[in-house]
Design a protein around this motif. Sequence first.
Motif, PDB file in Angstrom:
ATOM      1  N   PRO A   1       0.851  -1.186   0.000  1.00 32.70           N
ATOM      2  CA  PRO A   1       0.000   0.000   0.000  1.00 32.70           C
ATOM      3  C   PRO A   1       0.890   1.241   0.000  1.00 32.70           C
ATOM      4  N   ALA A   2       0.604   2.207  -0.859  1.00 31.00           N
ATOM      5  CA  ALA A   2       1.420   3.418  -0.922  1.00 31.00           C
ATOM      6  C   ALA A   2       0.511   4.634  -0.946  1.00 31.00           C
ATOM      7  N   VAL A   3       1.104   5.812  -1.108  1.00 38.34           N
ATOM      8  CA  VAL A   3       0.356   7.059  -0.959  1.00 38.34           C
ATOM      9  C   VAL A   3      -0.832   7.133  -1.916  1.00 38.34           C
TER      10      VAL A   3
ATOM     11  N   GLU B   1      13.409   4.705  -8.031  1.00 35.16           N
ATOM     12  CA  GLU B   1      14.327   4.475  -6.907  1.00 35.16           C
ATOM     13  C   GLU B   1      13.628   3.766  -5.752  1.00 35.16           C
ATOM     14  N   GLY B   2      14.409   3.470  -4.725  1.00 36.30           N
ATOM     15  CA  GLY B   2      13.872   2.766  -3.566  1.00 36.30           C
ATOM     16  C   GLY B   2      12.670   3.444  -2.940  1.00 36.30           C
ATOM     17  N   TYR B   3      12.670   4.776  -2.912  1.00 34.24           N
ATOM     18  CA  TYR B   3      11.527   5.513  -2.359  1.00 34.24           C
ATOM     19  C   TYR B   3      10.222   5.102  -3.034  1.00 34.24           C
TER      20      TYR B   3
ATOM     21  N   SER C   1       8.164   2.174  -1.582  1.00 32.12           N
ATOM     22  CA  SER C   1       7.370   2.409  -0.374  1.00 32.12           C
ATOM     23  C   SER C   1       6.359   3.534  -0.559  1.00 32.12           C
ATOM     24  N   LEU C   2       6.698   4.576  -1.328  1.00 29.46           N
ATOM     25  CA  LEU C   2       5.805   5.725  -1.463  1.00 29.46           C
ATOM     26  C   LEU C   2       4.905   5.654  -2.694  1.00 29.46           C
TER      27      LEU C   2
ATOM     28  N   ILE D   1      11.504  -2.866   4.357  1.00 27.52           N
ATOM     29  CA  ILE D   1      10.351  -1.980   4.565  1.00 27.52           C
ATOM     30  C   ILE D   1       9.528  -2.490   5.751  1.00 27.52           C
TER      31      ILE D   1
ATOM     32  N   TYR E   1       8.819  -0.343   9.211  1.00 29.16           N
ATOM     33  CA  TYR E   1       7.517  -0.096   9.835  1.00 29.16           C
ATOM     34  C   TYR E   1       7.529  -0.541  11.300  1.00 29.16           C
TER      35      TYR E   1
ATOM     36  N   GLY F   1       4.906   0.843  13.888  1.00 29.99           N
ATOM     37  CA  GLY F   1       3.753   0.203  13.259  1.00 29.99           C
ATOM     38  C   GLY F   1       3.589   0.651  11.836  1.00 29.99           C
TER      39      GLY F   1
ATOM     40  N   PRO G   1       1.782   2.051   8.320  1.00 30.26           N
ATOM     41  CA  PRO G   1       0.838   3.144   8.079  1.00 30.26           C
ATOM     42  C   PRO G   1      -0.598   2.626   8.056  1.00 30.26           C
TER      43      PRO G   1
ATOM     44  N   SER H   1      -2.726   2.704   5.859  1.00 30.01           N
ATOM     45  CA  SER H   1      -3.083   2.025   4.609  1.00 30.01           C
ATOM     46  C   SER H   1      -2.619   0.576   4.572  1.00 30.01           C
TER      47      SER H   1
ATOM     48  N   VAL I   1      19.243   1.058  -3.000  1.00 28.84           N
ATOM     49  CA  VAL I   1      17.769   0.998  -3.097  1.00 28.84           C
ATOM     50  C   VAL I   1      17.159   0.707  -1.727  1.00 28.84           C
TER      51      VAL I   1
ATOM     52  N   LYS J   1      16.988   3.920   0.443  1.00 33.52           N
ATOM     53  CA  LYS J   1      15.922   4.808  -0.034  1.00 33.52           C
ATOM     54  C   LYS J   1      14.542   4.226   0.263  1.00 33.52           C
TER      55      LYS J   1
ATOM     56  N   MET K   1       6.066   7.085   4.783  1.00 30.49           N
ATOM     57  CA  MET K   1       4.727   6.469   4.744  1.00 30.49           C
ATOM     58  C   MET K   1       4.161   6.308   6.152  1.00 30.49           C
TER      59      MET K   1
END
Lengths: 323, 323
Positions: A134-136, A217-219, A222-223, A244, A248, A253, A255, A257, B239, B242, B250
């Motif tokens: 799940p991302a933004v 990229e790696g961001y 997750s985003l 990731i 968390y 915890g 997010p 989502s 990666v 990032k 997130m």
Amino acid sequence: MEPGTARIAVDLLGGDDAPAVVVDGALRAVRADPDLHLLLVGPTEVAGGLIDALDPAQRARIAVRPVRTAVGMADHPTAARAHSTVRAAVHAVREGLADALVSAGSTGATVTAAALGFGRWSDVRRPALVATLPAVAGPVVLLDVGGSLEPRPATLARHAVLGAAYAAVAHGVVEPRVGLLSVGTEAGKGDRLRRAADPVLAAAPLPCGARYVGLVEGYDVSLGVRADVVVTDGFTGNVLLKAIEGAYAMAGGPPASGGAPRAAALLGVAGTVVVCHGAARPDEVASGIALAAHLWRRGATELISSLLDGIPQDSAHGNEVVQ
Amino acid sequence: MEPGTARIAVDLLGGDDAPAVVVDGALRAVRADPDLHLLLVGPTEVAGGLIDALDPAQRARIAVRPVRTAVGMADHPTAARAHSTVRAAVHAVREGLADALVSAGSTGATVTAAALGFGRWSDVRRPALVATLPAVAGPVVLLDVGGSLEPRPATLARHAVLGAAYAAVAHGVVEPRVGLLSVGTEAGKGDRLRRAADPVLAAAPLPCGARYVGLVEGYDVSLGVRADVVVTDGFTGNVLLKAIEGAYAMAGGPPASGGAPRAAALLGVAGTVVVCHGAARPDEVASGIALAAHLWRRGATELISSLLDGIPQDSAHGNEVVQ
């Protein structure tokens, strides 16, 4: 909950804490979904007491399929016995006793059993494990997360097609944006595999109106800002997904989502298969079962397979050595 | 704050939003550390107004070193001019005008300028970028995060030595535990590089009482339960770092212990060098400058270099092709 009966075969002996965690997860799944039927595959004695605690309507939706070899192999390590239960679960689906299969056992054993039992899609040499984060702005489909540790560029291009089709079919993403994971977004960034794969992906026709957006990229895993589908090798995808999950946990915890998934769909075999992490908790096993039911109800495996039929594969693909 | 004057040369033109963000970060660093002196290397006009706003005691600790070529290159892209400022910053350290160097410019350009200007340690063919993540039980040192995208097993073994020395010297970790990042913890898990590197790392003597704990997973980078030092190739490390940063974003923010760093130390050259992310914010540039000052005050570069001298390198290392 989508409508429609779904019958899921569950490998009772897959997973670090099998069968207890698997049975617990299976019962949670049955309670949460009134149209879900389960076929528990493995030693019958472990499930009996727990099933008896269910109410009659729920109990009626659970069947047990004993695995004969498991009795004779009582002295073998659990892992060896689990290989026979995942094979039996594949067999149950082939016989028409179940629609899809879930295992938290060894990924390698599950992939092998599924590829042998169901057959591989003719144009996918290396099945992919697909995880959804799940991302933004919506889900991010990450593949591969452990099926193919050292893919060639043509395999990454094929996985881009698989990922685009999966995002559209399983998650309803419109015109998915597909990115190739690297260390920067400018063309030319990355190791030899990425530099070779980037132009191959750019030239690959994609289904469902998907388009290739280049390096991410790696961001972006997750985003999810730049891409809906992130393609990478199974080594990087696997360590990324776990990092990731660890982040968390560090942050107190996941997010709202949702966190990093511990269940992945196996794409590239002619059957609906979900692989859970060996250390999956009962709620994560239940999520894996729910994912398998979701994919079955959407007809995902057949839809994705038919979408692939319309996409020519790179000619270099035929030369790939299966590792 | 550790005692002792530290004089840091800062590349004014390195970074996506240079020079404004770099100047802002530099001034924050000067305000936070009363023993910090800065040498701002680049076009003088950009820094003047901001420096004038400081109080006299702070202003006295900032010098500016104009870069002559930057004037003649006013029409060149910032990236091309930045290469000349990072070279000028290396030169300033060599002349004894500064103790260490910070740049948020192109990693490749900084590594090249540092390797040429300071020279490489004779037994480290591939310099490593080292990032430190705050984790549950203390810092986790992750290397490489972008210096060497396709290392050989011998380079990973050398980086294990570098990482162990860095954890002990820079972070005071006692008897660091060193792990090799892979997709599982059982021996034999991973791609060809990991399977080849695992026994090489197991046989490599490590400094500072460090010991090799075998394969670790993605969780261990963010949570730090199994290892204090995690060794991986620069592609995966980059990666991963990032993705962890994205996961914290997130999750609504980094843990109280701190987020994923946007500054990394360069190990393997005979000088103290910190590389900041090109998109680093002012506080992250200030953190990079503080890291450089910390490393200088601990004498980290010379200490780590001398620790390496006592560790024999693998004989296969001499055959490595520098990519």
